[in-house]
Motif scaffolding. Structure first.
Motif, PDB file in Angstrom:
ATOM      1  N   ASP A   1       0.811  -1.203   0.167  1.00 55.40           N
ATOM      2  CA  ASP A   1       0.101  -0.048   0.102  1.00 55.40           C
ATOM      3  C   ASP A   1       0.929   1.373   0.131  1.00 55.40           C
ATOM      4  O   ASP A   1       1.971   1.319   0.461  1.00 55.40           O
ATOM      5  CB  ASP A   1      -1.037   0.118   1.186  1.00 55.40           C
ATOM      6  N   VAL A   2       0.283   2.332  -0.776  1.00 53.29           N
ATOM      7  CA  VAL A   2       1.023   3.634  -0.685  1.00 53.29           C
ATOM      8  C   VAL A   2      -0.200   4.602  -0.569  1.00 53.29           C
ATOM      9  O   VAL A   2      -1.498   4.421  -0.873  1.00 53.29           O
ATOM     10  CB  VAL A   2       1.661   3.974  -2.074  1.00 53.29           C
ATOM     11  N   ASN A   3      -0.128   5.522   0.343  1.00 50.53           N
ATOM     12  CA  ASN A   3      -1.178   6.425   0.579  1.00 50.53           C
ATOM     13  C   ASN A   3      -1.462   7.518  -0.559  1.00 50.53           C
ATOM     14  O   ASN A   3      -0.878   8.646  -0.610  1.00 50.53           O
ATOM     15  CB  ASN A   3      -0.618   7.476   1.840  1.00 50.53           C
ATOM     16  N   ASP A   4      -2.162   6.931  -1.277  1.00 49.71           N
ATOM     17  CA  ASP A   4      -2.608   7.479  -2.665  1.00 49.71           C
ATOM     18  C   ASP A   4      -4.383   7.777  -2.630  1.00 49.71           C
ATOM     19  O   ASP A   4      -4.651   8.194  -3.965  1.00 49.71           O
ATOM     20  CB  ASP A   4      -2.209   6.786  -3.738  1.00 49.71           C
ATOM     21  N   ASN A   5      -4.783   7.577  -1.654  1.00 50.20           N
ATOM     22  CA  ASN A   5      -6.287   7.858  -1.619  1.00 50.20           C
ATOM     23  C   ASN A   5      -6.634   8.857  -0.263  1.00 50.20           C
ATOM     24  O   ASN A   5      -6.184   8.300   0.789  1.00 50.20           O
ATOM     25  CB  ASN A   5      -6.948   6.428  -1.496  1.00 50.20           C
ATOM     26  N   ALA A   6      -7.035   9.726  -0.618  1.00 49.55           N
ATOM     27  CA  ALA A   6      -7.707  10.681   0.485  1.00 49.55           C
ATOM     28  C   ALA A   6      -8.974  10.073   1.142  1.00 49.55           C
ATOM     29  O   ALA A   6      -9.872   9.405   0.579  1.00 49.55           O
ATOM     30  CB  ALA A   6      -8.142  12.050  -0.057  1.00 49.55           C
ATOM     31  N   PRO A   7      -9.000  10.444   2.285  1.00 49.26           N
ATOM     32  CA  PRO A   7     -10.177  10.126   2.963  1.00 49.26           C
ATOM     33  C   PRO A   7     -11.354  10.680   2.629  1.00 49.26           C
ATOM     34  O   PRO A   7     -11.623  11.877   2.257  1.00 49.26           O
ATOM     35  CB  PRO A   7      -9.947  10.551   4.745  1.00 49.26           C
ATOM     36  N   GLN A   8     -12.846  10.084   3.046  1.00 49.76           N
ATOM     37  CA  GLN A   8     -14.130  10.855   2.576  1.00 49.76           C
ATOM     38  C   GLN A   8     -15.080  10.435   3.632  1.00 49.76           C
ATOM     39  O   GLN A   8     -14.843   9.491   4.517  1.00 49.76           O
ATOM     40  CB  GLN A   8     -14.511  10.285   1.157  1.00 49.76           C
ATOM     41  N   PHE A   9     -16.264  10.812   3.673  1.00 49.74           N
ATOM     42  CA  PHE A   9     -17.372  10.624   4.425  1.00 49.74           C
ATOM     43  C   PHE A   9     -17.553   9.091   4.295  1.00 49.74           C
ATOM     44  O   PHE A   9     -17.370   8.495   3.221  1.00 49.74           O
ATOM     45  CB  PHE A   9     -18.676  11.327   4.008  1.00 49.74           C
ATOM     46  N   ALA A  10     -18.152   8.602   5.443  1.00 53.97           N
ATOM     47  CA  ALA A  10     -18.406   7.201   5.345  1.00 53.97           C
ATOM     48  C   ALA A  10     -19.569   6.923   4.815  1.00 53.97           C
ATOM     49  O   ALA A  10     -19.668   5.978   4.026  1.00 53.97           O
ATOM     50  CB  ALA A  10     -18.363   6.474   6.829  1.00 53.97           C
ATOM     51  N   VAL A  11     -20.500   7.733   4.967  1.00 50.16           N
ATOM     52  CA  VAL A  11     -22.031   7.489   4.351  1.00 50.16           C
ATOM     53  C   VAL A  11     -22.336   9.027   3.920  1.00 50.16           C
ATOM     54  O   VAL A  11     -21.745  10.208   4.349  1.00 50.16           O
ATOM     55  CB  VAL A  11     -23.104   7.063   5.312  1.00 50.16           C
ATOM     56  N   PHE A  12     -23.539   8.932   3.308  1.00 48.13           N
ATOM     57  CA  PHE A  12     -24.219  10.240   3.134  1.00 48.13           C
ATOM     58  C   PHE A  12     -24.954  10.726   4.357  1.00 48.13           C
ATOM     59  O   PHE A  12     -25.574  10.248   4.899  1.00 48.13           O
ATOM     60  CB  PHE A  12     -24.983  10.168   1.842  1.00 48.13           C
TER      61      PHE A  12
ATOM     62  N   SER B   1     -18.249  10.718  10.374  1.00 46.76           N
ATOM     63  CA  SER B   1     -16.915   9.725  10.471  1.00 46.76           C
ATOM     64  C   SER B   1     -16.342   9.620   8.748  1.00 46.76           C
ATOM     65  O   SER B   1     -17.046  10.302   8.024  1.00 46.76           O
ATOM     66  CB  SER B   1     -17.320   8.436  10.728  1.00 46.76           C
ATOM     67  N   ALA B   2     -15.096   9.152   8.763  1.00 47.10           N
ATOM     68  CA  ALA B   2     -14.619   9.233   7.406  1.00 47.10           C
ATOM     69  C   ALA B   2     -14.174   7.488   7.176  1.00 47.10           C
ATOM     70  O   ALA B   2     -13.642   6.649   8.040  1.00 47.10           O
ATOM     71  CB  ALA B   2     -13.528  10.019   7.249  1.00 47.10           C
ATOM     72  N   ILE B   3     -13.855   7.211   5.866  1.00 50.23           N
ATOM     73  CA  ILE B   3     -13.056   5.987   5.482  1.00 50.23           C
ATOM     74  C   ILE B   3     -12.013   6.320   4.581  1.00 50.23           C
ATOM     75  O   ILE B   3     -12.165   7.221   3.936  1.00 50.23           O
ATOM     76  CB  ILE B   3     -14.241   5.064   5.056  1.00 50.23           C
ATOM     77  N   ASP B   4     -11.261   5.354   4.527  1.00 51.52           N
ATOM     78  CA  ASP B   4     -10.088   5.619   3.698  1.00 51.52           C
ATOM     79  C   ASP B   4      -9.755   4.222   2.970  1.00 51.52           C
ATOM     80  O   ASP B   4      -9.597   3.196   3.509  1.00 51.52           O
ATOM     81  CB  ASP B   4      -8.670   6.154   4.273  1.00 51.52           C
ATOM     82  N   LYS B   5      -9.488   4.267   1.421  1.00 54.67           N
ATOM     83  CA  LYS B   5      -9.213   3.111   0.802  1.00 54.67           C
ATOM     84  C   LYS B   5      -7.849   2.490   1.286  1.00 54.67           C
ATOM     85  O   LYS B   5      -7.668   1.170   0.890  1.00 54.67           O
ATOM     86  CB  LYS B   5      -9.291   2.997  -0.759  1.00 54.67           C
ATOM     87  N   ASP B   6      -6.933   3.314   1.502  1.00 50.11           N
ATOM     88  CA  ASP B   6      -5.426   2.903   1.953  1.00 50.11           C
ATOM     89  C   ASP B   6      -5.647   2.086   3.215  1.00 50.11           C
ATOM     90  O   ASP B   6      -6.640   2.220   4.026  1.00 50.11           O
ATOM     91  CB  ASP B   6      -4.768   4.078   2.208  1.00 50.11           C
ATOM     92  N   ASP B   7      -4.408   1.468   3.684  1.00 54.75           N
ATOM     93  CA  ASP B   7      -4.265   0.567   4.790  1.00 54.75           C
ATOM     94  C   ASP B   7      -3.054   0.719   5.228  1.00 54.75           C
ATOM     95  O   ASP B   7      -2.307  -0.225   5.081  1.00 54.75           O
ATOM     96  CB  ASP B   7      -4.618  -0.997   4.431  1.00 54.75           C
ATOM     97  N   PRO B   8      -2.754   1.870   5.925  1.00 59.91           N
ATOM     98  CA  PRO B   8      -1.435   2.110   6.443  1.00 59.91           C
ATOM     99  C   PRO B   8      -1.111   0.896   7.658  1.00 59.91           C
ATOM    100  O   PRO B   8      -1.970   0.815   8.200  1.00 59.91           O
ATOM    101  CB  PRO B   8      -1.630   3.582   7.067  1.00 59.91           C
ATOM    102  N   LEU B   9       0.265   0.847   7.840  1.00 58.51           N
ATOM    103  CA  LEU B   9       0.678  -0.082   8.944  1.00 58.51           C
ATOM    104  C   LEU B   9       0.157   0.468  10.267  1.00 58.51           C
ATOM    105  O   LEU B   9       0.038  -0.704  11.034  1.00 58.51           O
ATOM    106  CB  LEU B   9       2.172  -0.295   8.753  1.00 58.51           C
ATOM    107  N   GLY B  10       0.287   1.529  10.682  1.00 57.14           N
ATOM    108  CA  GLY B  10      -0.119   2.066  12.026  1.00 57.14           C
ATOM    109  C   GLY B  10      -1.662   2.336  12.219  1.00 57.14           C
ATOM    110  O   GLY B  10      -2.126   2.538  13.253  1.00 57.14           O
ATOM    111  N   GLY B  11      -2.463   1.799  11.111  1.00 59.50           N
ATOM    112  CA  GLY B  11      -3.683   2.240  11.225  1.00 59.50           C
ATOM    113  C   GLY B  11      -4.396   3.443  10.674  1.00 59.50           C
ATOM    114  O   GLY B  11      -3.601   4.396  10.458  1.00 59.50           O
TER     115      GLY B  11
ATOM    116  N   ASP C   1      -5.595  12.557   6.427  1.00 56.88           N
ATOM    117  CA  ASP C   1      -5.056  11.462   7.198  1.00 56.88           C
ATOM    118  C   ASP C   1      -3.684  11.695   7.707  1.00 56.88           C
ATOM    119  O   ASP C   1      -3.389  12.746   7.701  1.00 56.88           O
ATOM    120  CB  ASP C   1      -4.996  10.082   6.356  1.00 56.88           C
ATOM    121  N   ASN C   2      -2.859  11.031   8.276  1.00 56.26           N
ATOM    122  CA  ASN C   2      -1.669  11.093   8.999  1.00 56.26           C
ATOM    123  C   ASN C   2      -0.604  10.141   8.246  1.00 56.26           C
ATOM    124  O   ASN C   2       0.409  10.237   9.042  1.00 56.26           O
ATOM    125  CB  ASN C   2      -1.672  10.838  10.409  1.00 56.26           C
ATOM    126  N   ASP C   3      -0.871   9.744   7.155  1.00 57.64           N
ATOM    127  CA  ASP C   3      -0.040   8.907   6.417  1.00 57.64           C
ATOM    128  C   ASP C   3       0.868   9.808   5.680  1.00 57.64           C
ATOM    129  O   ASP C   3       0.503  11.069   5.134  1.00 57.64           O
ATOM    130  CB  ASP C   3      -0.629   7.819   5.545  1.00 57.64           C
TER     131      ASP C   3
END
Length: 788
Positions: A481-492, A511-521, A570-572
């Motif tokens: 994984d590389v941090n190449d996706n920005a977080p976005q709203f989890a729902v409408f 709340s938000a979701i992110d398609k990336d999967d960083p090692l630290g969460g 995000d923090n990645d």
């Protein structure tokens, strides 16, 4: 002395002690109801004794069997003391064989046998005798019973119940081992002389077997008889009566004796060394050859178990005992390699599984042989350095980047170059490629971990010199994984604020979701894109945030909807962020904060229609569209129906009309001037009975002179159309080959007039009435028309 003289003396010697002479002395026997003599004898007790007189001179009779004389055989004589010799008495005989086998002389009482008697059929006969007065036929003596016994002679030889006996005895048996007992029977009388005394002897089968004379038990006579040398023996036993003496009768039987097998022979390999060959490509479990030890025994005594007891190939090969063929099958235990080792040596042992302890002295019941296995070289496929490969690569690498290398070699002694390729069935999107020479695997398209985190590829290695020799290996590619996706709203979020809201009131938690999967969460931060006087965002530091009001009270009539941009990051590394916009509606609420109505609904509902009304309008529109479509389809698909109403026979294209012509007065039905002036014909005159599908251009014909007779004109047109192959089928001029029968008026057609030589008479048209006068004038001109 001859044998016959000896037999005669022997028979006389037997018969003399048993009263076989015709001069028989009878013994007097007491008979009841005899005459009583008057002699009295005084007794001391004063009683008078009376003496009973015996009336019969009586004894048993004996008769030799198998009498061969020509006269009747004399049996004996009956005599009563009442017989005075004057012939006044008559002797009567009854009982077994009386009158047939035995007869009696009525006067003398002599008894004779009428035929030969066989004791084996019946040993004695019981008869009854009586003496009666010949004149009065009254008995003078009571009836008495006597017995005629048949004396036996040696006339039956001993017989065996079986003609051939079958027996068996184990080989190597000790002397005297019982084999079988045979018994013969003699039909002669065993209680009289030695006629039925049987003695056994062996006629054939010596010196291997013997027989006990009295019992008939056959026993072995030689030690260590070996089945492998001889298995079958035939022994002939004789049974002789008269105690085996000379002159006795005899019978024989045959006994077939089989020596059964015992384990007295060890297995033996026919060869000391065996040289099988095997290809190095043979898979594990392949049978490469067999060994077999021979055993002279049979059955379970010949069963052999094979095992490898020594050698340098004990870990590479195994041996299996085949029970049906008693062979040892040598199989491959581990993969072979010609380049590593080319020869293996095994020491194989064969041992009997059923050993008889009695024959341990014959030696060990096992044998060994040497098996030398040669490994043969084959063209082997390439061998990869690993059984599988795992490559890890980041998803942001550039296209063409090498992600790993697979290595393979040719294991043969003569090495061949290797060519690498990818199995495209495992890479349908062609994301990867491989260098055919060095096995370097590289990307041919951008990677995206969010689409596919794993790629399972198959690499094929083939020899250049022999492309058929190929090997496959699995290659697993993991996309990092590389941090190449920005977080976005989890729902409408459907957010509203009450008109009576106070500052700092919570209206929404996001709340938000992110398609990336960083090692630290995942870790998200929420903020406003710009300072907003109405709302603010408060980060809860748990990947959620709260939306709070900043002013007191809202008016939905002034502003019904607010748009609030919220920045999520995000923090990645590198930091990715996005802006999500919350749509906040202003609604009327009760005192507890429950929404009652919002500005959008309040504006729309008064001017809108109900759902039922909208559905009714939509259905009406659909029905109108269906009607229009059906009307258009029916209009386009109207069929061209002919005016012909009768469809009984349309082969001649006969058209029937329901209306009749108006006769001479009907000037609208047909214009005769058209026939006389063809130039006046319309260019596109069509038939009125049907609507043609295609408009044909009429052929131009030269105009006829004005004074041309109508008949000639019609004939000319008829001939022209008959010969024209392009004439349309609906032309009014047609040739009718058949017009039907049973018509009173017969045919009215003039269309065939052009094809006949003679002229027709149309005078009968004048007889049909005024309606046919016009036709009579046209066709009934007669000779005047021809002259003109």
């Amino acid at each position: 002395m001859t044998i016959y003289q000896f037999l005669l003396l022997f028979l006389l010697w037997i018969c003399l002690p048993h009263f076989c002479s015709p001069e028989i002395t009878f013994r007097r026997t007491p008979v009841p109801q005899q005459r009583i003599l008057g002699t009295r004898v005084p007794r001391s007790d004063g009683k008078i004794l009376h003496r009973q007189k015996r009336g019969w001179m009586w004894n048993q009779f004996f008769l030799l069997e198998e009498y061969t004389g020509s006269d009747y055989q004399y049996v004996g004589k009956l005599h009563s003391d009442q017989d005075k010799g004057d012939g006044s008495l008559k002797y009567i005989l009854s009982g077994d064989g009386a009158g047939t086998l035995f007869i009696i002389d009525e006067k003398t009482g002599d008894i004779h046998a009428t035929r030969r008697i066989d004791r084996e059929e019946k040993a004695f006969y019981t008869l009854r005798a009586q003496a009666i007065n010949r004149r009065t036929l009254r008995p003078v003596e009571p009836e008495s019973e006597f017995v005629i016994k048949i004396h036996d002679i040696n006339d039956n030889e001993p017989t065996f119940p079986e003609e051939i006996y079958t027996a068996s005895v184990p080989e190597m048996s000790v002397v005297g081992t019982s084999v079988v007992q045979v018994t013969a029977t003699d039909a002669d009388d065993p209680s009289y002389g030695n006629s039925a005394r049987v003695i056994y002897s062996i006629l054939q089968g010596q010196p291997y077997f013997s027989v006990e004379p009295e019992t008939g038990i056959i026993r072995t006579a030689l030690p260590n008889m070996n089945r492998e040398n001889r298995e079958q023996y035939q022994v002939v036993i004789q049974a002789k009566d008269m105690g085996g003496q000379m002159g006795g009768l005899s019978g024989t039987t045959t006994v077939n004796i089989t020596l059964t097998d015992v384990n007295d022979n060890p297995p033996r390999f026919p060869q000391n060394t065996i040289h099988p060959r095997v290809l190095e490509s043979s898979p594990v479990g392949t049978a490469i050859g067999s060994v077999k030890a021979t055993d002279a025994d049979t059955g379970k005594n010949a069963e052999v178990e094979y095992r490898i007891i020594d050698g340098d190939g004990t870990d590479m090969f195994d041996i299996i005992t085949e029970k049906d063929t008693q062979e040892g099958i040598i199989t491959v235990k581990k993969p072979l390699d010609y380049e590593s080792r080319r020869l293996y040596t095994l020491k194989v042992e064969a041992e009997n599984t059923h050993v008889d302890p009695r024959f341990y002295y014959l030696g060990p019941f096992k044998d060994t042989t040497i098996v030398k296995i040669s490994i043969e070289d084959v063209d082997e496929p390439p061998v990869f350095s690993r059984s599988s490969y795992l490559f890890e690569v980041h998803e942001d690498i550039e296209v063409g980047t090498i992600i790993g290398t697979v290595m393979a070699r040719d294991p043969d002694s003569i090495s061949s170059p290797i060519r690498f390729s990818l199995d495209r069935h495992t890479d349908l999107d062609r994301i990867f490629n491989i260098h055919s020479g060095n096995g370097s695997l590289y990307t041919s398209k951008p990677l995206d971990r969010e689409l596919s985190q794993w790629h399972n590829l198959t690499v094929i290695a083939a020899e250049i010199n022999n492309p058929k020799e190929t090997t496959r290996v699995a290659v697993f590619v993991r996309i990092l994984d590389v941090n190449d996706n920005a977080p976005q709203f989890a729902v409408f979020y459907d957010t509203f604020v009450c008109e009576n809201a106070r500052p700092g009131q919570l209206i929404q938690t996001i709340s938000a979701i992110d398609k990336d999967d960083p090692l630290g969460g995942q870790k998200f931060f929420f903020s406003l894109a710009a300072v907003n006087p109405n709302f603010t965002v408060q980060d809860n530091e748990d990947n959620t945030a709260r939306i709070l009001t900043r002013k007191n009270g809202f008016n939905r009539h002034e502003i019904s909807t607010y748009l609030l941009p919220v920045v999520i990051s995000d923090n990645d590394y590198p930091i990715q962020s996005s802006t999500g916009t919350l749509t906040i509606r202003v609604c009327a609420c009760d005192s507890q904060g429950n929404m009652q109505s919002c500005s959008a609904e309040a504006l729309l509902l008064p001017a809108g229609l109900s759902t039922g009304a909208l559905i009714a309008i939509l259905l009406c529109i659909i029905i109108l569209l269906v009607i229009v479509v059906l009307f258009a389809a029916l209009k386009r698909q109207r069929k061209k129906e002919p005016l012909i109403l009768s469809k009984e026979d349309i082969r001649d294209n006969i058209v029937s009309y329901n209306d009749e012509g108006g006769g001479e007065e009907d000037t609208q039905a047909f214009d005769i001037g058209t026939l006389r002036n063809p130039a006046a014909m319309e260019e596109k005159k069509l038939r009125r009975d049907i609507i043609p599908e295609t408009l044909f251009i009429p052929r131009r014909t030269p105009p006829a002179p004005d004074n041309t007779d109508v008949r000639d004109f019609i004939n000319e047109r008829l001939k022209e159309h008959d010969l024209d192959p392009t004439a349309p089928p609906y032309d009014s001029l047609a040739t009718y080959a058949y017009e039907g029968n049973d018509s009173v008026a017969e045919s009215l057609s003039s269309l065939e007039s052009g094809t006949t030589d003679g002229d027709q008479n149309y005078d009968y048209l004048r007889e049909w009435g005024p309606r046919f006068n016009k036709l009579a004038e046209m066709y009934g001109g007669g000779e005047s028309d021809r002259d003109s």
